[in-house]
Scaffold this motif. Structure first.
Motif, PDB file in Angstrom:
ATOM      1  N   THR A  79       0.839  -1.196   0.000  1.00 10.39           N
ATOM      2  CA  THR A  79       0.000   0.000   0.000  1.00 10.39           C
ATOM      3  C   THR A  79       0.874   1.245   0.000  1.00 10.39           C
ATOM      4  OG1 THR A  79      -1.778  -1.150   1.158  1.00 10.39           O
ATOM      5  CG2 THR A  79      -1.791   1.250   1.250  1.00 10.39           C
ATOM      6  N   ILE A  80       1.925   1.247   0.805  1.00  6.46           N
ATOM      7  CA  ILE A  80       2.848   2.385   0.842  1.00  6.46           C
ATOM      8  C   ILE A  80       3.518   2.555  -0.519  1.00  6.46           C
ATOM      9  CG2 ILE A  80       5.022   3.225   1.832  1.00  6.46           C
ATOM     10  CD1 ILE A  80       4.035   1.915   4.507  1.00  6.46           C
ATOM     11  N   LEU A  81       3.937   1.438  -1.121  1.00  6.71           N
ATOM     12  CA  LEU A  81       4.539   1.510  -2.449  1.00  6.71           C
ATOM     13  C   LEU A  81       3.543   2.049  -3.470  1.00  6.71           C
ATOM     14  CD1 LEU A  81       6.500  -1.865  -2.559  1.00  6.71           C
ATOM     15  CD2 LEU A  81       7.467   0.434  -2.471  1.00  6.71           C
ATOM     16  N   CYS A  82       2.284   1.636  -3.332  1.00  5.38           N
ATOM     17  CA  CYS A  82       1.237   2.108  -4.253  1.00  5.38           C
ATOM     18  C   CYS A  82       1.081   3.616  -4.152  1.00  5.38           C
ATOM     19  CB  CYS A  82      -0.100   1.450  -3.941  1.00  5.38           C
ATOM     20  SG  CYS A  82      -0.142  -0.279  -4.363  1.00  5.38           S
ATOM     21  N   LEU A  83       1.067   4.111  -2.916  1.00 10.51           N
ATOM     22  CA  LEU A  83       0.919   5.546  -2.724  1.00 10.51           C
ATOM     23  C   LEU A  83       2.094   6.297  -3.334  1.00 10.51           C
ATOM     24  CD1 LEU A  83      -0.481   5.581   0.909  1.00 10.51           C
ATOM     25  CD2 LEU A  83      -1.738   6.028  -1.199  1.00 10.51           C
ATOM     26  N   GLU A 130      -7.555  -5.605  -9.714  1.00  9.51           N
ATOM     27  CA  GLU A 130      -8.221  -4.835 -10.764  1.00  9.51           C
ATOM     28  C   GLU A 130      -7.601  -3.441 -10.895  1.00  9.51           C
ATOM     29  OE1 GLU A 130     -10.303  -4.490 -13.966  1.00  9.51           O
ATOM     30  OE2 GLU A 130     -10.621  -6.267 -12.747  1.00  9.51           O
ATOM     31  N   SER A 131      -7.248  -2.832  -9.758  1.00 10.19           N
ATOM     32  CA  SER A 131      -6.671  -1.487  -9.768  1.00 10.19           C
ATOM     33  C   SER A 131      -5.906  -1.270  -8.466  1.00 10.19           C
ATOM     34  CB  SER A 131      -7.778  -0.438  -9.899  1.00 10.19           C
ATOM     35  OG  SER A 131      -8.575  -0.436  -8.723  1.00 10.19           O
ATOM     36  N   MET A 132      -5.189  -0.171  -8.415  1.00  7.53           N
ATOM     37  CA  MET A 132      -4.471   0.203  -7.191  1.00  7.53           C
ATOM     38  C   MET A 132      -5.441   0.395  -6.033  1.00  7.53           C
ATOM     39  SD  MET A 132      -1.093   0.862  -7.539  1.00  7.53           S
ATOM     40  CE  MET A 132       0.113   1.358  -8.730  1.00  7.53           C
ATOM     41  N   ALA A 133      -6.638   0.858  -6.340  1.00 11.34           N
ATOM     42  CA  ALA A 133      -7.637   1.120  -5.296  1.00 11.34           C
ATOM     43  C   ALA A 133      -7.977  -0.140  -4.504  1.00 11.34           C
ATOM     44  CB  ALA A 133      -8.903   1.709  -5.919  1.00 11.34           C
ATOM     45  N   MET A 134      -7.822  -1.298  -5.102  1.00  7.65           N
ATOM     46  CA  MET A 134      -8.123  -2.554  -4.407  1.00  7.65           C
ATOM     47  C   MET A 134      -7.139  -2.840  -3.278  1.00  7.65           C
ATOM     48  SD  MET A 134     -10.906  -3.687  -5.589  1.00  7.65           S
ATOM     49  CE  MET A 134     -10.979  -5.342  -4.933  1.00  7.65           C
TER      50      MET A 134
END
Length: 153
Positions: free
Chosen positions: A9-13, A96-100
């Motif tokens: 999640t941190i990497l995604c942000l 499906e997406s980063m939001a997941m």
């Protein structure tokens, strides 16, 4: 698993800052689904045992997560080492997406229910903890990556 999700999640942000720069290019690609990729090096002569152990916990866990819409899919890949620092197993989870991967109370409750169900089916939390210890003795995490599928426009 929760630690991996938090790290990702941190990497995604952090990665969320990059698409703005990429979006302005004339790339022939559009962004597709998102993958978390774990690279694992199994200990000598333990890859088969490691994969068998994955089939008793990880595969059913991911199958249930897919059925509940938490992930789009998952893949296990195995191969030979290229060198002493290389990995021989890759675990890919497709979203499906980063939001997941964003924090979400309802999604976390689904993951918890799946994990609790797995604990029960294996014979209790103690047996699951023992299995986690077995995992640790068979493999070393080489690294994790967050990657996005690119699709031709």
């Amino acid at each position: 698993m929760r630690t991996i999700q938090r790290t990702l999640t941190i990497l995604c942000l952090a990665a969320g800052l990059v698409p703005d720069a990429v979006a302005q290019s004339d790339s022939p690609f559009k962004e597709g689904t998102v993958y978390t990729v774990a690279m694992i090096r199994t200990e000598a002569n333990s890859q088969d045992d490691y994969l068998k152990l994955l089939s008793t916990y990880y595969v059913p866990l991911m199958t249930k997560a897919k059925e509940q819409g938490l992930i789009k899919g998952f893949t296990l890949l195995s191969g030979a080492f290229a060198n002493q620092e290389d990995f021989d197993v890759m675990m890919l989870v497709e979203y499906e997406s980063m939001a997941m991967m964003d924090p979400d109370v309802a999604r976390e409750a689904k993951w918890k229910a799946i994990r609790d169900g797995m604990d029960t089916s294996i014979g209790g939390k103690e047996k699951t903890d023992a299995m986690q210890t077995q995992f640790g003795g068979m493999r070393t995490y080489v690294g994790n990556k967050l990657m996005r599928k690119l699709e031709l426009k």
